[in-house]
Design an enzyme around this catalytic site. Sequence first.
Site, PDB file in Angstrom:
ATOM      1  N   PHE A 107      38.892  40.733  45.145  1.00 29.02           N
ATOM      2  CA  PHE A 107      40.291  41.166  45.269  1.00 29.02           C
ATOM      3  C   PHE A 107      40.434  42.452  46.078  1.00 29.02           C
ATOM      4  CE2 PHE A 107      39.203  43.997  41.775  1.00 29.02           C
ATOM      5  CZ  PHE A 107      40.012  45.099  42.010  1.00 29.02           C
ATOM      6  N   LYS A 108      39.335  43.188  46.261  1.00 27.93           N
ATOM      7  CA  LYS A 108      39.386  44.440  47.005  1.00 27.93           C
ATOM      8  C   LYS A 108      39.945  44.237  48.424  1.00 27.93           C
ATOM      9  CE  LYS A 108      36.812  46.927  43.930  1.00 27.93           C
ATOM     10  NZ  LYS A 108      36.468  46.064  42.799  1.00 27.93           N
ATOM     11  N   ASP A 109      39.769  43.017  48.971  1.00 26.58           N
ATOM     12  CA  ASP A 109      40.281  42.755  50.319  1.00 26.58           C
ATOM     13  C   ASP A 109      41.794  42.909  50.409  1.00 26.58           C
ATOM     14  OD1 ASP A 109      37.819  42.083  51.604  1.00 26.58           O
ATOM     15  OD2 ASP A 109      37.880  40.084  50.707  1.00 26.58           O
TER      16      ASP A 109
END
Length: 467
Positions: free
Chosen positions: A111-113
Amino acid sequence: MKYQSTRNGCPHQSFEQVLLTGLAPDGGLFVPVSLPSFGIEEIQSWADLSYQDLALKVITPFVGGDIPAPALKKIIYDSYAEFHHPDIAPLAKLDENEYVLELFHGPTLAFKDFALQVLGRLLDYMLIQNGQRVAILGATSGDTGSAAIEGCRHSDQVDIFILHPLNRVSEVQRRQMTTVHGENVFNLAVDGNFDDCQRIVKAAFNDQAFLPKECRLAAVNSINWARIMMQTVYYFSSVLKLTRGKLKVSFSVPTGNFGDIYAGYLAKKMGLPIDQLIVATNANDILHRFIYQNVYSASKLKKTFSPSMDILVSSNFERYLFDLFDRDGEVLSHFMQQSLSGKLSVSDEQWKSVREIFSSASVTDDQTCAIISEIFVKHKMLVDPHTAIGLEASRRCNNGNNYPMVTLATAHPAKFGEAVVAAGLKVPDLPGHLENLLEREERYQTLPNDLHAIQGFVARNLRFCSK
Ligand SMILES: *Cc1c(COP(=O)(O)O)cnc(C)c1O
């Protein structure tokens, strides 16, 4: 929009300043002086927007006039063009009222993207406008590093230095960082754990005298406000998809640094109809012990199957505590200082207000594997260990209100093969764009767990500042 530090020790800042500095000069974290809020009818009117256009509605008040609307729109559209699913953040249904929000369709499969694709482009835009360059210094428990490198690798304006704890990230995670060979990319394996890396990064931000005069640091960790801001968007998209904003939705969030769950808390404060917010932790459970028992004390770090949550002290929790302490920076500073040694509690009244918003659970490695295998057998879906912890917590904490319950699937299972194998299942192939990852050449340096060693490395390797 103006921002202030949680320690109240520095003047208000613009979005641009907050974006470029990360940590406040007084050691606090930046938060908006006042949070934007939306009426329920306004939120409902966004139900048919694309993910990108919804993002623009939600974040524009935070950015204020610092970036013209067409430029912001281009940044958002370019960022999400790198995703491999047309819905960007699709919801998968498991059961009646039980959903998984798939946040792993970005370039680095976590999810960091969602935030770092945007953050890299925001930084690039601002730095080009100002004719500036910065050195990015960040710590990673595995997923931030690759997402940050992916978001910044093409920028001529930045050199990026990422610290990861030696031998404590998965092989896929490490290779996603160390096989990127830009001349502005530096991977440093620190002989310590993630908290050591995070402490070194914070200390380096507080003492930048080691850098040449015209150079400064920028942050990609979730201390950077822009990351939190981008993560509020998928809470809005989920509620709108499930209920068009007409009913509440609950969320269970695998939590390490308290960034993702804090974004959910903000979305709720901004007017989004959210019922429960569940803090799902592994055996590193300081947040669970605080929410469940009103005890805030770091314990010993345990290595688990969910390494991205192997964190002792959650940086972003300070942002929530700031609200809990009625935005009193002095009370907060005192609490943070005390928390370095010994056990702390808050007043009964404050604890009650914590529990009105959050519930929590701590999930062991065995339970994590049991859930991975159960979900696979029942639903033909392979979830990663962080997601499994979220699912287990969603079941334990469900208050029976019968609103849809969404668990955030924070990473793709191919990133965490160890847990998948321990659950008795076969590790899935990496998606096409990462197919030959295990054959690519790695490049990284191992450095001691020492601030001066890291500072020295950064100063010696900057591309652009005079030495
Ligand atoms: C970073 C990460 C988390 C924890 O998120 P926080 O915002 O730090 O709470 C959970 N799962 C995965 C896969 C991650 O990469």
